[in-house]
Structure formats: C-alpha cells, structure tokens
Motif scaffolding. Structure first.
Motif, PDB file in Angstrom:
ATOM      1  N   PRO A 275       0.806  -1.216   0.000  1.00 40.30           N
ATOM      2  CA  PRO A 275       0.000   0.000   0.000  1.00 40.30           C
ATOM      3  C   PRO A 275       0.849   1.281   0.000  1.00 40.30           C
ATOM      4  N   MET A 276       1.469   1.529  -1.139  1.00 40.54           N
ATOM      5  CA  MET A 276       2.269   2.744  -1.325  1.00 40.54           C
ATOM      6  C   MET A 276       2.116   3.194  -2.771  1.00 40.54           C
ATOM      7  N   GLU A 277       2.224   4.504  -2.980  1.00 44.34           N
ATOM      8  CA  GLU A 277       2.290   5.017  -4.344  1.00 44.34           C
ATOM      9  C   GLU A 277       3.761   5.083  -4.741  1.00 44.34           C
ATOM     10  N   MET A 278       4.115   4.398  -5.823  1.00 49.41           N
ATOM     11  CA  MET A 278       5.518   4.310  -6.237  1.00 49.41           C
ATOM     12  C   MET A 278       5.631   4.502  -7.740  1.00 49.41           C
ATOM     13  N   THR A 279       6.523   5.394  -8.147  1.00 51.95           N
ATOM     14  CA  THR A 279       6.785   5.599  -9.565  1.00 51.95           C
ATOM     15  C   THR A 279       7.586   4.415 -10.108  1.00 51.95           C
TER      16      THR A 279
ATOM     17  N   SER B  67      14.505   2.942  -1.114  1.00 48.94           N
ATOM     18  CA  SER B  67      13.931   3.802  -0.082  1.00 48.94           C
ATOM     19  C   SER B  67      12.472   4.079  -0.405  1.00 48.94           C
ATOM     20  N   VAL B  68      11.742   4.607   0.586  1.00 47.03           N
ATOM     21  CA  VAL B  68      10.369   5.044   0.377  1.00 47.03           C
ATOM     22  C   VAL B  68      10.225   6.442   0.958  1.00 47.03           C
ATOM     23  N   LYS B  69       9.308   7.208   0.384  1.00 47.45           N
ATOM     24  CA  LYS B  69       9.060   8.560   0.877  1.00 47.45           C
ATOM     25  C   LYS B  69       8.215   8.499   2.157  1.00 47.45           C
TER      26      LYS B  69
ATOM     27  N   GLY C 161      11.986   0.576  -9.434  1.00 45.66           N
ATOM     28  CA  GLY C 161      13.231   0.048  -9.976  1.00 45.66           C
ATOM     29  C   GLY C 161      14.351  -0.032  -8.962  1.00 45.66           C
ATOM     30  N   THR C 162      14.209   0.645  -7.812  1.00 44.11           N
ATOM     31  CA  THR C 162      15.258   0.585  -6.786  1.00 44.11           C
ATOM     32  C   THR C 162      15.097  -0.606  -5.849  1.00 44.11           C
ATOM     33  N   VAL C 163      13.977  -1.341  -5.967  1.00 42.44           N
ATOM     34  CA  VAL C 163      13.765  -2.491  -5.088  1.00 42.44           C
ATOM     35  C   VAL C 163      14.890  -3.510  -5.298  1.00 42.44           C
ATOM     36  N   HIS C 164      15.524  -3.912  -4.217  1.00 39.63           N
ATOM     37  CA  HIS C 164      16.694  -4.805  -4.255  1.00 39.63           C
ATOM     38  C   HIS C 164      17.889  -4.150  -4.945  1.00 39.63           C
TER      39      HIS C 164
END
Length: 301
Positions: free
Chosen positions: A264-268, A281-283, A273-276
């Motif tokens: 449950p996050m809004e992610m561009t 990071s998350v805002k 693409g930064t996952v792993h």
C-alpha cells in the motif's frame, strides 16, 4: 503472521501453513506485499491505478554444465567449455518462450474495461480480441509487461577457470526461469534442452516451485480490499495482475482462495526500480499512507 526470511527462501511460512492446514484452518483473507499504486496507470488506462497481485509466476533455477578436456590455453579447441555455454546463453536469449495471456492477465484486462471509455470496453472485456496485438507488442512495451505475458529466462551465473592460461575442464551457467501458469519446473527443464540444442550441455534443475493458483476476484474479499484502497486513494481503479516476483504468500494458496499481494504505497516506475537495488527507499508521505491503509483494513476486517 510473519516469517521474516522470505528473501533467503526460509521455511518458516511454509511451516506456519502446514500447521494451519493440520488444524483445519482456512484463512478467509490473506494480504502480503506485491503490487503498488502506480502513477502511470494500467495498459490502455492513462491514470493512476492500484495493482493487486492475484497470482505469482513459478520460479525455478537450472544449472547448465559443460565438461571438457582441460589443457593449456595456448592450444585451444575450436570451442572451449565456456564457449559452448556462451552459445547456449545466446540461444536462450534469442529464442524466448512464446507470449500468451494467462488467467491473471485476462482478468486484468476485464477489470480495465470498467474504467476505459465505453467505445473501448468490448476490446478490453474480451482480451482474446487483443491477444495478437499484445503478443506482437510485448517485447517493445518494456521488460515488466513482457514478463507479464511470457515465461522468462535470465542467465545469472557463469563459472569457469580463474587462470588465463588454463583451459576449463568444467564450466557452468546458472539460469533463473519465471514461468507462467501451465508450465512446471520439469517441463521447463525439457524446453531448455531443446532450446540449447547441444548434447554436450547438461541441464539440471536445482530447485523450483510451480506457478500459484489464481485467487478469486468475484467475491466479497476482493470487493473489501478494493473498498479499503479507494478510501485511501480516492476512487482509484484497482486492477488484478500476475506478480512476476515471489512472496511468502504463495504458501497460503494451498489453504485459501483469497490470497492478494499489494504494497500500500504510491511508487513511480523509478522508485519501483530501486527495489533490491542501490538507494532503495520510500518517501515518508508514502509510509503515512501505508499506516492509514492498514488502519482502515483492520476496521473492515
């Protein structure tokens, strides 16, 4: 329920599910990480949308090995063991598995049909009408969409000698496969042999899990999840889809028909693409929305 070791293929969640099954417990609703709220929207729908995984592709690892006579690098054969493996790698990349629409993807287009202009709805509601175009466009619509409609192979490991002047007597290549429904780790092993087309290349499966069943979406549990999402992200379209990665929730598919995968996050696209990867990071504002989501979900349950 927390396993805490999904990233290292731990056994805790599997053991939890085995315990629940022995005790006759069938969870009414399971939610794990997965899709997110994406600003770019769904294919054919150019507005923010929430993507919820309702199934996962299967995952299997294979080791391809070539054994050869070693020797001095000054008198090499036409193809070294590594050379043979390199040809095998090229054949795998140049001969991908055919594109096809899984149940999850068909359901995704069915749900999109409810959000597009009325004159576009028949095509989306009957995905088979779009299938030839989708297949043709899969390779140019980006790696994520391409992976959604085909079983994929990725060469991830290459092993040989560590000396420049010695011919390798053994070379090995690791291949990771993410398979669509209908494929199995065993059937993929045979397909890899056919694609490699070289009897000198041994193909052995190291480990594998098949694709998960597809969770129901014509049910009260799915409607509840949609309602919670739309209370946090006002009236956002919610689309089911097939998760290309893997989560611990796959174990729960053995004892529940309502297993959903949503972060449950809004992610561009850039943030996803930064996952792993570097600088994952998350805002803070996204984290606050996550807390709000779970608070509302607990109220609904």
């Amino acid at each position: 329920s927390f396993g805490g070791e999904e990233e290292v293929s731990g056994e805790t969640t599997g053991n939890i599910v085995d315990t629940l099954e022995r005790e006759g417990v069938r969870p009414a609703f399971v939610l794990d990480e997965g899709g997110a709220v994406i600003p770019e929207g769904l294919p054919g729908l150019k507005k923010k949308a929430a993507m919820v995984g309702i199934a996962e592709k299967g995952t299997a690892n294979y080791m391809l090995t070539v054994r050869a006579k070693g020797g001095h690098a000054s008198t090499p054969p036409r193809h070294t063991a590594i050379g043979k493996l390199a040809k095998a790698a090229v054949r795998l990349e140049e001969n991908p598995f055919p594109a096809r629409l899984s149940t999850s993807v068909r359901l995704m287009f069915r749900e999109i049909a409810k959000e597009v202009p009325i004159y576009e709805r028949p095509a989306f509601a009957h995905a088979e009408l779009l299938e030839p175009a989708i297949k043709a466009a899969a390779t140019v619509l980006g790696s994520s969409f391409n992976a959604m409609v085909r079983t994929t192979t990725a060469v991830v490991i290459f092993e040989g000698r560590s000396a420049f002047n010695v011919l390798p007597d053994r070379a090995a290549m690791g291949v990771n496969v993410r398979m669509l429904e209908g494929d199995t780790p065993e059937s993929i092993c045979e397909e890899l042999k056919k694609k490699v087309r070289d009897p000198d290349v041994e193909v052995n499966m190291i480990a594998g899990t098949p694709p998960t069943p597809v969770s129901e979406i014509d049910c009260a549990e799915w409607e509840m999840l949609k309602r919670v999402i739309r209370r946090v992200w006002k009236d956002v379209p919610v689309g089911p889809y097939q998760l290309n990665g893997g989560t611990d929730s796959r174990y729960y598919s053995e004892i529940s028909d309502h297993v959903y995968k949503f972060t449950p996050m809004e992610m561009t696209a850039e943030e996803r693409g930064t996952v792993h990867g570097a600088n994952e990071s998350v805002k803070i504002r996204n984290l606050l929305k996550t807390v709000q989501f779970y608070s509302i979900l607990l109220e609904e349950l």
